[in-house]
Design an enzyme around this catalytic site. Structure first.
Site, PDB file in Angstrom:
ATOM      1  CB  CYS A  69      -0.992  -0.004   1.152  1.00 46.14           C
ATOM      2  SG  CYS A  69      -0.244  -0.014   2.788  1.00 46.14           S
ATOM      3  CG  HIS A 129      -4.449  -0.038   3.994  1.00 47.83           C
ATOM      4  ND1 HIS A 129      -3.631  -0.881   3.282  1.00 47.83           N
ATOM      5  CD2 HIS A 129      -5.506   0.226   3.188  1.00 47.83           C
ATOM      6  CE1 HIS A 129      -4.180  -1.126   2.107  1.00 47.83           C
ATOM      7  NE2 HIS A 129      -5.315  -0.464   2.025  1.00 47.83           N
ATOM      8  CG  HIS A 141      -6.809  -0.575  -1.377  1.00 45.01           C
ATOM      9  ND1 HIS A 141      -6.716  -1.446  -0.320  1.00 45.01           N
ATOM     10  CD2 HIS A 141      -7.870  -1.006  -2.110  1.00 45.01           C
ATOM     11  CE1 HIS A 141      -7.690  -2.350  -0.402  1.00 45.01           C
ATOM     12  NE2 HIS A 141      -8.398  -2.103  -1.481  1.00 45.01           N
TER      13      HIS A 141
END
Length: 170
Positions: A69, A129, A141
């Protein structure tokens, strides 16, 4: 490196004349994005969308080998000449804070925990994240091992774990 002759057309019906030899350089997606005109956020979003389908690799920062990510966000901003830190937590601590109502394409969205399921409980309240907002309530993502970079709606898990957004400028 392979060399390809540089050629020049002399006149219709006549053979091309070799002028010089130059290396063959593949045009990468990042270079194509740099040439795109328009606001920097749109170029970041375009780069993120161009990476949909790249496989997830923990710690990955190379689209050919795989991305995680924070590697995805790093590559997207690097494509437009912006340097940011490597990890999601460090990326969150830098950049300009943006209210959710003012999100624009190219902003980075940060989340508490990760979409890995069980590990989210261990991570508690730390930024783990990040995704790239591409507009219209959607983000790109890199989810987790075994999955590929994808575009999703900013709802459900993402809304419940949303920590904030950051905007970066050169």
């Amino acid at each position: 490196r392979r060399l390809r002759p540089r050629t020049r057309v002399t006149a219709p019906g006549r053979p091309r004349k070799i002028v010089a030899r130059r290396p063959v350089v593949a045009v990468t997606r990042a270079k194509a994005v740099r040439r795109t005109k328009g606001p920097i956020g749109s170029r970041i979003a375009a780069r993120a969308r161009s990476l949909v389908g790249v496989r997830y690799v923990w710690g990955g920062t190379n689209p050919r080998r795989g991305l995680d990510c924070s590697g995805l966000s790093l590559v997207c901003l690097k494509a437009v000449g912006i340097s940011i830190p490597r990890t999601a937590g460090e990326q969150f601590r830098r950049g300009k804070a943006i209210a959710t109502a003012r999100l624009a394409a190219g902003d980075l969205l940060f989340f508490w925990g990760s979409p890995w399921g069980r590990s989210s409980r261990r991570q508690g309240r730390r930024i783990a994240h990040v995704g790239v907002y591409v507009g219209n309530g959607r983000l790109v993502h890199a989810p987790r091992p075994g999955r590929r970079v994808c575009e999703v709606v900013f709802s459900g898990w993402f809304r419940s774990r949303y920590a904030g957004a950051r905007r970066y400028s050169g």
